[in-house]
Design an enzyme around this catalytic site. Sequence first.
Site, PDB file in Angstrom:
ATOM      1  N   GLN A  96       0.848  -1.201   0.000  1.00  0.00           N
ATOM      2  CA  GLN A  96       0.000   0.000   0.000  1.00  0.00           C
ATOM      3  C   GLN A  96       0.879   1.245   0.000  1.00  0.00           C
ATOM      4  O   GLN A  96       1.866   1.324   0.748  1.00  0.00           O
ATOM      5  CB  GLN A  96      -0.905  -0.002   1.248  1.00  0.00           C
ATOM      6  N   HIS A 102      -8.624   2.192  -0.380  1.00  0.00           N
ATOM      7  CA  HIS A 102      -9.095   2.242  -1.777  1.00  0.00           C
ATOM      8  C   HIS A 102      -9.115   0.860  -2.387  1.00  0.00           C
ATOM      9  O   HIS A 102      -8.291   0.007  -2.048  1.00  0.00           O
ATOM     10  CB  HIS A 102      -8.213   3.175  -2.617  1.00  0.00           C
ATOM     11  N   HIS A 104      -8.815  -1.004  -6.094  1.00  0.00           N
ATOM     12  CA  HIS A 104      -8.441  -0.873  -7.501  1.00  0.00           C
ATOM     13  C   HIS A 104      -9.418  -1.710  -8.335  1.00  0.00           C
ATOM     14  O   HIS A 104      -9.668  -2.876  -8.001  1.00  0.00           O
ATOM     15  CB  HIS A 104      -7.038  -1.442  -7.746  1.00  0.00           C
TER      16      HIS A 104
HETATM   17  P1  AMP Z   1      -1.779   1.424  -3.440  1.00  0.00           P
HETATM   18  O1  AMP Z   1      -0.405   0.965  -3.784  1.00  0.00           O
HETATM   19  O2  AMP Z   1      -2.766   0.299  -3.377  1.00  0.00           O
HETATM   20  O3  AMP Z   1      -1.769   2.290  -2.207  1.00  0.00           O
HETATM   21  O4  AMP Z   1      -2.245   2.300  -4.671  1.00  0.00           O
HETATM   22  C1  AMP Z   1      -2.171   3.675  -4.742  1.00  0.00           C
HETATM   23  C2  AMP Z   1      -2.546   4.041  -6.151  1.00  0.00           C
HETATM   24  O5  AMP Z   1      -2.805   5.422  -6.191  1.00  0.00           O
HETATM   25  C3  AMP Z   1      -1.461   3.758  -7.210  1.00  0.00           C
HETATM   26  O6  AMP Z   1      -1.973   2.857  -8.178  1.00  0.00           O
HETATM   27  C4  AMP Z   1      -1.189   5.142  -7.803  1.00  0.00           C
HETATM   28  O7  AMP Z   1      -0.984   5.094  -9.184  1.00  0.00           O
HETATM   29  C5  AMP Z   1      -2.449   5.907  -7.453  1.00  0.00           C
HETATM   30  N1  AMP Z   1      -2.289   7.357  -7.332  1.00  0.00           N
HETATM   31  C6  AMP Z   1      -1.320   8.033  -6.667  1.00  0.00           C
HETATM   32  N2  AMP Z   1      -1.551   9.369  -6.750  1.00  0.00           N
HETATM   33  C7  AMP Z   1      -2.692   9.528  -7.461  1.00  0.00           C
HETATM   34  C8  AMP Z   1      -3.446  10.652  -7.888  1.00  0.00           C
HETATM   35  N3  AMP Z   1      -3.079  11.922  -7.591  1.00  0.00           N
HETATM   36  N4  AMP Z   1      -4.568  10.443  -8.618  1.00  0.00           N
HETATM   37  C9  AMP Z   1      -4.963   9.188  -8.934  1.00  0.00           C
HETATM   38  N5  AMP Z   1      -4.286   8.080  -8.559  1.00  0.00           N
HETATM   39  C10 AMP Z   1      -3.177   8.242  -7.833  1.00  0.00           C
END
Ligand code: AMP
Length: 142
Positions: A96, A102, A104
């Site tokens: 994470q 969140h 995906h």
């Molecule tokens: P996780 O690794 O599950 O915490 O995923 C976080 C996700 O947030 C990653 O897939 C990033 O590409 C995405 N992310 C980071 N910053 C942004 C942003 N400003 N807008 C949309 N997605 C983002």
Amino acid sequence: MSYDPANIFARILRGELPAHVVEETEHTLTFMDIMPKADGHALVIPKEDAPNIFDISDDALQKLITQVKRVAKASLQAYPGNGVRVIQLNGSEAGQSVFHLHFHIIPSADGMNFGFHGGASADDSSLADHARRLKEALATLE
Ligand code: AMP
């Protein structure tokens, strides 16, 4: 785990950072992932402040998972020929990177393999196009 209100998704929820929003409900926000693992990669987040699945209230989690199902259904419709991966990570140990809960939602073709992090940012017009595609599919659902 404590919640940091300065995290990126909290800032998107407050309108301090831009996002390609697909759908906003009373309790959730759905928007495009800025570094998509596949075309149409969307994120569904709760409005409740919770860093991970352990700290959200059961009530908010139920509303969130209902919206996750709805967006996954729209994804299937918007990206025919794909399945859909629903992925959710808890803790840096699990990969994470943003500490606001969140899910995906990722259209995925058969046999597709991807490393979960480290992709390139998509350009704005591509994100807007995929947000529109998901919105159109959502509009056909109940
Ligand atoms: P996780 O690794 O599950 O915490 O995923 C976080 C996700 O947030 C990653 O897939 C990033 O590409 C995405 N992310 C980071 N910053 C942004 C942003 N400003 N807008 C949309 N997605 C983002």
